[in-house]
Scaffold this motif. Sequence first.
Motif, mmCIF file in Angstrom:
data_model
loop_
_atom_site.group_PDB
_atom_site.id
_atom_site.type_symbol
_atom_site.label_atom_id
_atom_site.label_comp_id
_atom_site.label_asym_id
_atom_site.label_seq_id
_atom_site.Cartn_x
_atom_site.Cartn_y
_atom_site.Cartn_z
ATOM 1 N N TRP A 107 14.632 -76.759 -4.630
ATOM 2 C CA TRP A 107 15.820 -77.504 -4.461
ATOM 3 C C TRP A 107 16.958 -77.111 -4.409
ATOM 4 C CZ3 TRP A 107 14.910 -76.929 -10.118
ATOM 5 C CH2 TRP A 107 15.896 -76.763 -10.780
ATOM 6 N N ILE A 108 18.093 -77.785 -3.676
ATOM 7 C CA ILE A 108 19.262 -77.298 -3.267
ATOM 8 C C ILE A 108 20.251 -78.100 -4.317
ATOM 9 C CG2 ILE A 108 20.979 -77.036 -1.526
ATOM 10 C CD1 ILE A 108 18.845 -76.849 0.302
ATOM 11 N N GLY A 109 21.108 -77.535 -5.045
ATOM 12 C CA GLY A 109 22.012 -78.082 -5.918
ATOM 13 C C GLY A 109 23.220 -78.919 -5.132
ATOM 14 N N ALA A 110 23.721 -79.574 -6.300
ATOM 15 C CA ALA A 110 24.990 -80.388 -5.747
ATOM 16 C C ALA A 110 26.108 -79.394 -5.199
ATOM 17 C CB ALA A 110 25.457 -81.241 -6.847
ATOM 18 N N ARG A 111 26.397 -78.208 -5.638
ATOM 19 C CA ARG A 111 27.340 -77.254 -5.640
ATOM 20 C C ARG A 111 27.067 -76.736 -4.124
ATOM 21 N NH1 ARG A 111 26.602 -78.319 -10.224
ATOM 22 N NH2 ARG A 111 28.155 -78.767 -12.056
ATOM 23 N N THR A 112 25.874 -76.793 -3.815
ATOM 24 C CA THR A 112 25.423 -75.889 -2.523
ATOM 25 C C THR A 112 25.546 -76.927 -1.342
ATOM 26 O OG1 THR A 112 24.251 -74.355 -3.934
ATOM 27 C CG2 THR A 112 23.775 -74.370 -1.460
ATOM 28 N N THR A 113 24.738 -78.187 -1.616
ATOM 29 C CA THR A 113 24.835 -79.167 -0.523
ATOM 30 C C THR A 113 26.158 -79.374 0.156
ATOM 31 O OG1 THR A 113 23.103 -80.150 -1.846
ATOM 32 C CG2 THR A 113 24.041 -81.479 -0.010
ATOM 33 N N ASP A 130 7.088 -73.734 4.805
ATOM 34 C CA ASP A 130 6.890 -74.961 4.896
ATOM 35 C C ASP A 130 6.567 -75.644 3.447
ATOM 36 O OD1 ASP A 130 7.582 -77.357 5.829
ATOM 37 O OD2 ASP A 130 5.453 -77.704 6.971
ATOM 38 N N LEU A 131 7.307 -75.208 2.592
ATOM 39 C CA LEU A 131 7.118 -75.834 1.052
ATOM 40 C C LEU A 131 8.201 -76.777 1.098
ATOM 41 C CD1 LEU A 131 7.096 -72.224 -0.526
ATOM 42 C CD2 LEU A 131 5.233 -73.986 -0.325
ATOM 43 N N PRO A 132 7.959 -77.731 -0.004
ATOM 44 C CA PRO A 132 8.945 -78.773 0.180
ATOM 45 C C PRO A 132 10.304 -78.528 -0.515
ATOM 46 C CG PRO A 132 6.912 -79.418 -1.243
ATOM 47 C CD PRO A 132 6.444 -77.934 -0.627
ATOM 48 N N VAL A 133 11.242 -79.082 0.201
ATOM 49 C CA VAL A 133 12.745 -78.712 -0.171
ATOM 50 C C VAL A 133 13.217 -80.041 -0.539
ATOM 51 C CG1 VAL A 133 14.889 -77.905 0.645
ATOM 52 C CG2 VAL A 133 12.761 -77.040 1.220
ATOM 53 N N ALA A 147 23.622 -85.978 4.630
ATOM 54 C CA ALA A 147 22.743 -86.219 5.506
ATOM 55 C C ALA A 147 22.718 -84.953 6.527
ATOM 56 C CB ALA A 147 23.135 -87.212 6.512
ATOM 57 N N GLY A 148 24.008 -84.252 6.497
ATOM 58 C CA GLY A 148 24.214 -82.885 7.267
ATOM 59 C C GLY A 148 23.290 -82.008 6.842
ATOM 60 N N ALA A 149 23.157 -81.801 5.100
ATOM 61 C CA ALA A 149 22.174 -80.718 4.741
ATOM 62 C C ALA A 149 20.890 -81.020 5.190
ATOM 63 C CB ALA A 149 22.588 -80.886 3.328
ATOM 64 N N VAL A 150 20.450 -82.364 4.924
ATOM 65 C CA VAL A 150 18.998 -82.719 5.284
ATOM 66 C C VAL A 150 18.633 -82.127 6.797
ATOM 67 C CG1 VAL A 150 17.499 -84.470 5.521
ATOM 68 C CG2 VAL A 150 18.986 -84.686 3.789
ATOM 69 N N GLU A 151 19.691 -82.496 7.572
ATOM 70 C CA GLU A 151 19.380 -82.309 9.094
ATOM 71 C C GLU A 151 19.353 -80.770 9.229
ATOM 72 O OE1 GLU A 151 18.552 -84.247 11.649
ATOM 73 O OE2 GLU A 151 18.794 -85.794 10.123
ATOM 74 N N ARG A 152 20.121 -79.760 8.811
ATOM 75 C CA ARG A 152 20.067 -78.384 8.740
ATOM 76 C C ARG A 152 18.655 -77.934 8.121
ATOM 77 N NH1 ARG A 152 24.857 -76.429 9.865
ATOM 78 N NH2 ARG A 152 26.715 -77.884 9.595
ATOM 79 N N ILE A 153 18.166 -78.603 7.094
ATOM 80 C CA ILE A 153 16.949 -77.981 6.439
ATOM 81 C C ILE A 153 15.759 -78.374 7.681
ATOM 82 C CG2 ILE A 153 15.241 -78.291 4.638
ATOM 83 C CD1 ILE A 153 18.034 -76.799 4.174
ATOM 84 N N ARG A 154 15.988 -79.778 8.091
ATOM 85 C CA ARG A 154 14.864 -80.394 8.990
ATOM 86 C C ARG A 154 14.968 -79.383 10.281
ATOM 87 N NH1 ARG A 154 14.324 -84.748 12.559
ATOM 88 N NH2 ARG A 154 16.451 -84.855 12.931
ATOM 89 N N THR A 159 9.242 -79.884 6.983
ATOM 90 C CA THR A 159 8.631 -81.095 7.276
ATOM 91 C C THR A 159 8.674 -81.944 6.070
ATOM 92 O OG1 THR A 159 6.479 -80.315 6.844
ATOM 93 C CG2 THR A 159 7.459 -80.654 9.238
ATOM 94 N N SER A 160 8.694 -81.403 4.809
ATOM 95 C CA SER A 160 8.530 -81.961 3.369
ATOM 96 C C SER A 160 9.862 -81.814 2.902
ATOM 97 C CB SER A 160 7.333 -81.472 2.788
ATOM 98 O OG SER A 160 7.618 -82.151 1.485
#
Length: 365
Positions: A107-113, A130-133, A147-154, A159-160
């Motif tokens: 998981w990515i923490g609030a202070r990193t996102t 391709d492990l869940p994030v 959403a920007g953080a999600v897009e970078r990971i995507r 995929t998860s």
Amino acid sequence: MKPKETHFKAPVVPAGRPFVISGPCAAETETQVLETARLLAADGRVDYFRAGVWKPRTMPGSFEGNGQSALPWLQRVQRETGLRVIIEVAKPAHVEAALEAGMDAFWIGARTTVNPFLVQELADALRGTDLPVFVKNPINPDAKLWAGAVERIRKAGITSIGLIHRGFSHYGRTEYRNPPHWQIPIQMMVEYPDSIMLCDPSHIGGRRDLIFEIAQKALNLNFDGIMVEVHPQPAKALSDASQQLTPKAFADVLDRLILRKDFQDDERIQQELGVMRSDIDDLDAELVRLLAKRMELVAHIGRFKKANGITILQRKRWEQIMKRFLEMSAQLGLREDFARQIITRIHEESIKRQEEIFGQLKIKN
Ligand code: PEP
Ligand code: MN
């Protein structure tokens, strides 16, 4: 809650109970980690065991986790309890060490996102895996940044991707450690229908006695599950002592939580709901028609004011409008802050309309 149709491989929401991530705020000792994991595994309602290895702390000098030396304890959890393990990663070096140790998810923490540079570095480090994030919301109430953080990971090919709502920083005293601003995770659920959305009532509430009610509220809002901090002796925890639950208290919370359904399977309920919803749709259409009609009248008055040299805003009139609107709203049982926001917004838009008219060339009027 049904398992969602998803193109993501994992994680899947279990049927009949919330998806659960649970474990201590931090991996403090091997004994503490294993004792917690054994109790949670025995409960059987935990999808991932969590434990902070590197802890982002507000002040230096606070307990910052045991770092890499805690990873073998988590490997023991995997081997001895069969639980999958998720940890927080905040730097590429964390990702490398976690991958090397065979961790199951991140998981990515609030202070990193909150920091696009860091999120991009993590995304680059995760590319090819391709492990869940799971992406926690940023500490400030900004859906776009989340959403920007999600897009970078995507974009890195993951995929998860799950989302975790842990509330938002604030100034001054509030009931919650991190007030939830529920409309932000709701917006994210709409934007990312394939991502599971979890609520972290531990970090929202900051107090163990608030965990049940926050978790229940999240489930009522159709969240898929919860991330909850659990410690065998919460009062002695080296971080977040006031919000951690014993495994037994957490089991009680899980027992008490009521899982509401989407009602997708029950035709009769669907039909009744459908009728009520079509009434709502009619009312919404009526609201839009009334708003448009009000704006037409506002434009007409604007042209009249312009022709007669009258100012757009007249304070007395605005006071009267507000007073009358609030009185009528109170009589019909509408909350004052809601009524105040609605009429203020309508009034702002009315002023904009009239300003446009005042700005137009005479010939167009
Ligand atoms: C945590 O879950 O341990 C944590 C540090 O949370 P957050 O990033 O939400 O503050
Ligand atoms: Mn914590």
